[in-house]
Design an enzyme around this catalytic site. Sequence first.
Site, mmCIF file in Angstrom:
data_model
loop_
_atom_site.group_PDB
_atom_site.id
_atom_site.type_symbol
_atom_site.label_atom_id
_atom_site.label_comp_id
_atom_site.label_asym_id
_atom_site.label_seq_id
_atom_site.Cartn_x
_atom_site.Cartn_y
_atom_site.Cartn_z
ATOM 1 N N SER A 357 0.853 -1.367 0.100
ATOM 2 C CA SER A 357 0.163 -0.024 -0.042
ATOM 3 C C SER A 357 0.727 1.242 0.002
ATOM 4 O O SER A 357 2.027 1.301 0.523
ATOM 5 C CB SER A 357 -0.825 0.060 1.263
ATOM 6 O OG SER A 357 -0.374 0.223 2.647
ATOM 7 N N CYS A 358 0.349 2.242 -0.348
ATOM 8 C CA CYS A 358 0.994 3.584 -0.294
ATOM 9 C C CYS A 358 0.810 4.248 1.128
ATOM 10 O O CYS A 358 0.506 5.482 1.157
ATOM 11 C CB CYS A 358 0.202 4.728 -1.272
ATOM 12 S SG CYS A 358 0.808 4.651 -2.870
ATOM 13 N N ASP A 359 1.097 3.329 2.034
ATOM 14 C CA ASP A 359 0.831 3.898 3.462
ATOM 15 C C ASP A 359 2.385 3.581 4.101
ATOM 16 O O ASP A 359 2.775 2.633 4.043
ATOM 17 C CB ASP A 359 -0.020 3.214 4.249
ATOM 18 C CG ASP A 359 -0.507 3.687 5.577
ATOM 19 O OD1 ASP A 359 0.498 4.105 6.285
ATOM 20 O OD2 ASP A 359 -1.576 4.154 5.704
ATOM 21 N N ASN A 400 -6.691 1.573 -0.202
ATOM 22 C CA ASN A 400 -5.689 1.552 -1.490
ATOM 23 C C ASN A 400 -6.228 0.831 -2.526
ATOM 24 O O ASN A 400 -5.480 0.608 -3.457
ATOM 25 C CB ASN A 400 -4.261 1.305 -1.102
ATOM 26 C CG ASN A 400 -3.412 2.374 -0.335
ATOM 27 O OD1 ASN A 400 -2.252 2.422 -1.080
ATOM 28 N ND2 ASN A 400 -3.830 3.042 0.526
ATOM 29 N N LYS B 71 -6.723 7.297 -2.163
ATOM 30 C CA LYS B 71 -6.774 6.421 -0.913
ATOM 31 C C LYS B 71 -7.468 7.123 0.303
ATOM 32 O O LYS B 71 -7.739 6.523 1.177
ATOM 33 C CB LYS B 71 -5.278 6.072 -0.717
ATOM 34 C CG LYS B 71 -4.130 7.115 -0.060
ATOM 35 C CD LYS B 71 -2.864 6.369 0.172
ATOM 36 C CE LYS B 71 -2.017 7.482 0.285
ATOM 37 N NZ LYS B 71 -1.579 8.530 -0.995
#
Lengths: 410, 410
Positions: A357-359, A400, B71
């Site tokens: 994820s973009c986390d 996401n 997101k």
Amino acid sequence: MPAKHAAPASAVLETSPAQGASTLPSAKLEAFLADCQLPTPFVVVDTEVVAQRYDALQDALPMADLFYAVKANPARPILDTLIGRGSFFDVASLGEIEHCLAAGVTSDRLSFGNTIKKRAHVERAYNLGVRLFAFDAEPELDKLSQTAPDATVFCRVLCDGKGAEWPLSRKFGCDPDEAERLLHLAADRGLRVGVSFHVGSQQGNVDAWDAAIETAARLARSLMGRTEPVRLDVVNVGGGFPGIYQREMPSIDLYGEAIAASLARHFTPLYGDYLPRIIAEPGRYLVADAGVLRTEVILVSRKHELDEKRWVYIDCGKFGGLAETMEEAIRYKIRTPHDEAVENGAPVGAVIIAGPSCDSADVLYEKTDYRMPIALAEGDQVDFLSTGAYTTTYSSVGFNGFAPLADYYI
Amino acid sequence: MPAKHAAPASAVLETSPAQGASTLPSAKLEAFLADCQLPTPFVVVDTEVVAQRYDALQDALPMADLFYAVKANPARPILDTLIGRGSFFDVASLGEIEHCLAAGVTSDRLSFGNTIKKRAHVERAYNLGVRLFAFDAEPELDKLSQTAPDATVFCRVLCDGKGAEWPLSRKFGCDPDEAERLLHLAADRGLRVGVSFHVGSQQGNVDAWDAAIETAARLARSLMGRTEPVRLDVVNVGGGFPGIYQREMPSIDLYGEAIAASLARHFTPLYGDYLPRIIAEPGRYLVADAGVLRTEVILVSRKHELDEKRWVYIDCGKFGGLAETMEEAIRYKIRTPHDEAVENGAPVGAVIIAGPSCDSADVLYEKTDYRMPIALAEGDQVDFLSTGAYTTTYSSVGFNGFAPLADYYI
């Protein structure tokens, strides 16, 4: 009562972490994963392993009714397996109660073990036939005595959690003095009473139960001292029985022996041969090892050309099922397609493992010293072992834009 | 291009934390919550506030194309609102790309901003028309140059995240030296190139962008030094623009001024008046403040009769939408029905706030000094402000038998 088996498949339990990461608990899982074309990520659970774990735990704790902690994995095939074994069920919510009843569990086999319940949900649970409830505070006891007058209510007492890989916070339970006050109050109101505690998840010290059982006995003694003595209806020794992760753990028999000895030591002087009903709430122990989570490597990279440590990005992360890597508490064994080559001398190197994820918080292992084959590359399938518990339902609904974790039961 | 508004509703932005927790960003939200009979927990988002935030940010950053970080909240009404404003969209996955296209976004308005992409997903994105991709490592660049030959690829550079409430890990981005090597490699392969960075979520220091923009300019200079000079196609200044939580933050105009000054300082000497395309990726800033998450108090208790600190258990926790309380990074403003009484002198006291699940990690605030009215009791509805971002999709599919967070858009 649960079926007892003279010869449980205890070989499964003895799978030692020292044997390396590549040993799966059953040939069925090996076969399923060997020619598996399913898209990753997914988790696959062998319900026969669940049944074996249930039998092994029941053998180790013959004095206890086993209440499966449904939250560990509520999938129907697991419930079906455990119903067939004679299990009881510990539920965290009205949703889990309805789910269990729909699966065919009778309400007398349910324990509403959450100390935090909406009044309307207590009422509904009671109307559905549930008669066993946890509490740890006076306002919660008020709800129970007003709504479930002939129930057995067990008071959760705080434990220190020493020795656990995931020591619990102070969220659940009250101080023993407060528990004593509340148990007398419950008895005054004509409720049947019990005591519960939890020594911490993934507990490595088999003696961790002793102090809590001693506290339970002290509370029992206090209730026996009333003008009209009250006996504890239930002693709930909770969970904490381990799954197989990186750290080696004692065999389940040693847990059983320690708990039996502790119950005898603290309760026999008080109650003689007639112990209260003993309850345990295994979750992780029953289902964790039965599952394998398969992921795919998306990218292996370095932050700088000369960095020794590689970043390995896989297609399952903290928000897709591997939430128990939070603070790196649970350290899974990991299997790669290059393990045989490594056994024959192929090199490994230090890695940081992260989700897709973009986390930026979606990093699984950074402090723990994981080493993976240097040959590891994009497209390799990587298996996380002992992922049958606390994976599927932790998964986010679609963070996401990734779908929730798929799961299969064989 | 986005519509510009002479008079954005900047009053909304000026809502100061010092005004107390009880101020909602719109009368529409106040009215909705005032006579709301919906079961808790839920989040409600006013899309007009989203539109106001978009306009305010576009006014503050007139040189930038705003790519909404999907997101943060992918709900259709939010996408619809932003499409109407002329927004671009930053997507984290193929799932988000398909979701945006289905909502009517054209593929030339998408940026595949995740540095971790499956090869098949890059291919699919490219076939769908996406031409803007992030990367931070050579194997990812290989995927892009092989699969998306005429794309613009922007290299993410590591930032230190100083000043951010949620400083990012080193998960995304590479060291500047590595970025220089990769950008030349991308240029060698005939790709159009850009640079991106992220100064950390909820960034309180408006000057935090300067060092990263300086690095971007240094990389641009290196590319200009080639035999056939290459210009940066894109400078992506990322996100980090704040929502309104407990800590007071600078107004959005100050961010815009600082970024504009920094771009002029570092890029004008190099490119003159012709800046590269400037991109920003706001997520939290656009949607956080537009949402209110309503919960109900299930239990207020003490671990011991004499404890000063109370435990407040509510019906939404870390696994039900409030995941950003992780490590207490995001500290929401909280509104209770007793706030007016408190303003008139009713007492408050220290609390620990926890979610409803049987998970000991599901404690929201324990170290942060939250104080709530002494009168707070079971059944009270408690609102978490600025919860329009990073709540709904973080929610688990059904942990502990609780349904995912419900959401409404007004």
